[in-house]
Write an enzyme that holds these catalytic residues in place. Sequence first.
Site, short mmCIF file in Angstrom:
data_model
loop_
_atom_site.label_atom_id
_atom_site.label_comp_id
_atom_site.label_asym_id
_atom_site.label_seq_id
_atom_site.Cartn_x
_atom_site.Cartn_y
_atom_site.Cartn_z
N PHE A 103 -6.01 96.37 15.03
CA PHE A 103 -6.23 95.66 16.31
C PHE A 103 -5.77 96.47 17.51
O PHE A 103 -5.46 95.92 18.55
CB PHE A 103 -5.54 94.29 16.30
CG PHE A 103 -5.68 93.55 15.01
CD1 PHE A 103 -6.90 93.03 14.63
CD2 PHE A 103 -4.61 93.40 14.14
CE1 PHE A 103 -7.06 92.37 13.43
CE2 PHE A 103 -4.75 92.74 12.94
CZ PHE A 103 -5.97 92.23 12.57
N ARG B 196 -28.03 94.30 19.34
CA ARG B 196 -28.55 94.13 17.99
C ARG B 196 -27.39 93.95 17.00
O ARG B 196 -26.37 94.64 17.12
CB ARG B 196 -29.35 95.36 17.63
CG ARG B 196 -30.16 95.25 16.37
CD ARG B 196 -31.07 96.44 16.36
NE ARG B 196 -31.84 96.57 15.17
CZ ARG B 196 -32.25 97.74 14.69
NH1 ARG B 196 -31.93 98.86 15.34
NH2 ARG B 196 -32.98 97.81 13.62
N ASN C 249 -25.32 93.68 10.79
CA ASN C 249 -25.07 92.89 9.59
C ASN C 249 -24.50 91.54 10.00
O ASN C 249 -23.33 91.45 10.37
CB ASN C 249 -24.10 93.65 8.67
CG ASN C 249 -23.80 92.89 7.39
OD1 ASN C 249 -23.76 91.66 7.37
ND2 ASN C 249 -23.59 93.62 6.31
N PRO C 250 -25.31 90.50 9.96
CA PRO C 250 -24.84 89.21 10.47
C PRO C 250 -23.66 88.64 9.69
O PRO C 250 -22.87 87.89 10.25
CB PRO C 250 -26.07 88.30 10.34
CG PRO C 250 -27.03 89.02 9.47
CD PRO C 250 -26.72 90.48 9.54
N LYS D 43 -24.30 96.71 21.19
CA LYS D 43 -23.39 96.74 22.34
C LYS D 43 -21.91 96.65 21.94
O LYS D 43 -21.05 96.68 22.80
CB LYS D 43 -23.72 95.62 23.32
CG LYS D 43 -25.08 95.81 23.99
CD LYS D 43 -25.21 95.07 25.31
CE LYS D 43 -25.36 93.58 25.12
NZ LYS D 43 -25.70 92.91 26.41
N GLY D 44 -21.64 96.53 20.67
CA GLY D 44 -20.22 96.44 20.28
C GLY D 44 -19.78 95.00 20.17
O GLY D 44 -20.19 94.15 20.94
N GLU E 219 -14.11 93.28 20.41
CA GLU E 219 -13.21 92.68 21.40
C GLU E 219 -13.79 91.37 21.95
O GLU E 219 -13.03 90.43 22.20
CB GLU E 219 -12.95 93.63 22.57
CG GLU E 219 -13.11 95.09 22.26
CD GLU E 219 -11.90 95.79 21.69
OE1 GLU E 219 -10.77 95.35 21.94
OE2 GLU E 219 -12.09 96.80 20.99
MO1 MOS Z 1 -8.95 97.98 19.75
S1 MOS Z 1 -7.44 97.26 20.96
O1 MOS Z 1 -9.84 98.87 20.82
O2 MOS Z 1 -8.33 98.82 18.51
#
Ligand code: MOS
Length: 712
Positions: free
Chosen positions: A242, A601, A604-605, A674-675, A678
């Site tokens: 994390f 996109r 993997n759902p 897009k990631g 977070e």
């Molecule tokens: Mo995360 S806080 O970008 O590992």
Amino acid sequence: MNAIIGQPISRVDGPAKVTGQAVYAAEFRPHGLVYAALVSSTIPRGRITAIDATLAEQTPGVLAVITHENAERLPYREPEKRPVVDPKSGEQLRVFQGPEVLFAGQPVAVVVAETQEQAGGAARLVRITYAVEEPTTALQLSDGKPTSEAWAKAGRPADAERGDADAAFGLSPVKIDIVASHAREHHNAMEPHATIAEWDGDHLTLYDKSQWVGNVRMEIAHVFGMPEANIRVISPFVGGAFGSALRTWPHVTIAALAARHVRRPVRVELTRRECFTSIGFRPLTVQRVALGAERDGVLSAIIQEATAQTSVYEDYAEATLEPPRTTYTCPNVRTQYRLVEMNTNTPCPMRAPGVATGTLALEIAMDELAEALGLDPLELRLRNYAERDEAAGLPWSSKELRACYELGAERFGWNRRPPRPRSMRDGHWLIGHGMATAIYHAERSSCSAQATMYANGTAVIRTASSDMGPGTYTSMTQVAADTLGLPIEAVDFELGDTEMPTAPVHGGSITMASVGNAVKAACEALRGKLKELGDGTDGPAALMRQHGLDRIDAQADAKPGDESERYASAAFGAVFVEVRVDAAVGAVQVARVVGAYDAGRVINPKIARSQCIGGIVGGIGMALHEIAEWDERLGRVMNANLAEYLVPVNADVMDLDVQFVPGNDTVFNPLGVKGLAEIALCGVAPAIANAVYHATGRRVRDLPIRAEALVG
Ligand code: MOS
């Protein structure tokens, strides 16, 4: 293409993990391995005046007690460039290089012994005498100093403004002016941080828990003044991080230093308590949010001021004030960031660093503004929808936040929410509904990958990335299989070794956009090479046999272009929460969460949903459980263990509904992603806080929300 991308494939590393085959940093067993235990300072500030290691040294099995009195002097060569994950100003802690103590828990000695138990036992026998100095242990807002120029360049300016927010706020007919805060939180990943260091002449191998093996190599090369080429870092599995394993913490240096001292491979595994002092944490932050609006709800001013803690030796700043600058349309926005130096270890990124907490304060204020206006909270957000990133002055590469609001509201049943607080009840339970917006910038870094096809028809893809748990092994295997036209079983993906092609930090939600596109590019290059051999109608294996080839290798680099000059990019989300609050005892249950996300996109759902569930659970922790109890007299976290530092357990997690709106954002990367990491944490805690208000009529702005705040 055989459409493996988009399939809900189970984790390819799942069987290895559940059967114990996956080897984590602390579990490597180089020949002759010995074990280390740290001795940590018991005072928050001062100097070591004497060390008595006699008893420890006499303990059976003990090989060495290393302190600043006998440790080698390390060069700490100036790095050419600060690694992106290091603080932009200050100087990292130099372990065992002098008698100064800067915080309670600072490593001041290490004991190396034949067994972990011998080392730990002997560590307790090291007697250290200190000259105590007056520490700074309180977060005094008046002590706040601006962030540095270097931080400003990195997007964390001390002060930023567009328009004239204070004047506009003064003129606004409807105003909200609040102070909100969140606690110091610790990552508390299941796997404690650990490093094994092994020297072979002037070559060093490190088995490390890391989100970025390349950074460990860079950092240790600089600390020891040695060439990067002489260092290999291996980190195939990470049991959660994390953000705590982004930086290379002092215990990595300690492992290498101790191994050289005793001429044996040495393991340093942090205890749970040491994970509160020897790595970073989410800094305690206090924020003022002032919102001014017209009577129709259109925002005329946003002022957000954050004061966060940092250490006395490094300035750590985070993107706390990005949300007020980008979430809503508003001509007048002013933000201010201040840091308070304290005698503590340096904070560090923890999932959605700054953004989750800046969003927290902003979204609580938005809820209060909606109430002051007599507007539905969702309607207020829609009236202030940002069609562009007004901070950057650029259009979004894609933005499906409206679809998130719609889908989330529909699945939640938001239109049945009564406007007045304390108007839903089920027996002794007060019921409340709250919502919040989530936004997290999408970024991409350069990455290289290598793809190899073997004559038996299998392929192996390698890149020095990491998988701290989101499912990188699986998603990258999918991208590779999809691009190569192979079944998933025929593809292996390998990561976590500096001998592999360079990959960026596994953080900031950039892995899929960065590593994923490198994997795709390497596999495309491999296909190109196969094509040169012939039409391949009988498959690549037959083609290679015809040509007498055992293997074919292809390597590719994938880099961002100049898109960020023309577009801003972010993932978006809408979070809806139902809480039930026991009116008599103030206990809060998060009964339902609906999170609807635009992450581009989805590769993997199944694992994407799993990642969102993890983020939502983290948000429940932020809202209701997580707090490092800080004793100002001692300068210490008093609950530095998992019995007293509360995190959500299964009983705290009820109905979580994760939805993805359709998306495919190819402006920044060919995969269209897009990631996701977070964004899943963002918005959850404020939606819970807003739901608690709706249930009880009590506005709690200092998180976590505990029963004490809701009764009496
Ligand atoms: Mo995360 S806080 O970008 O590992």
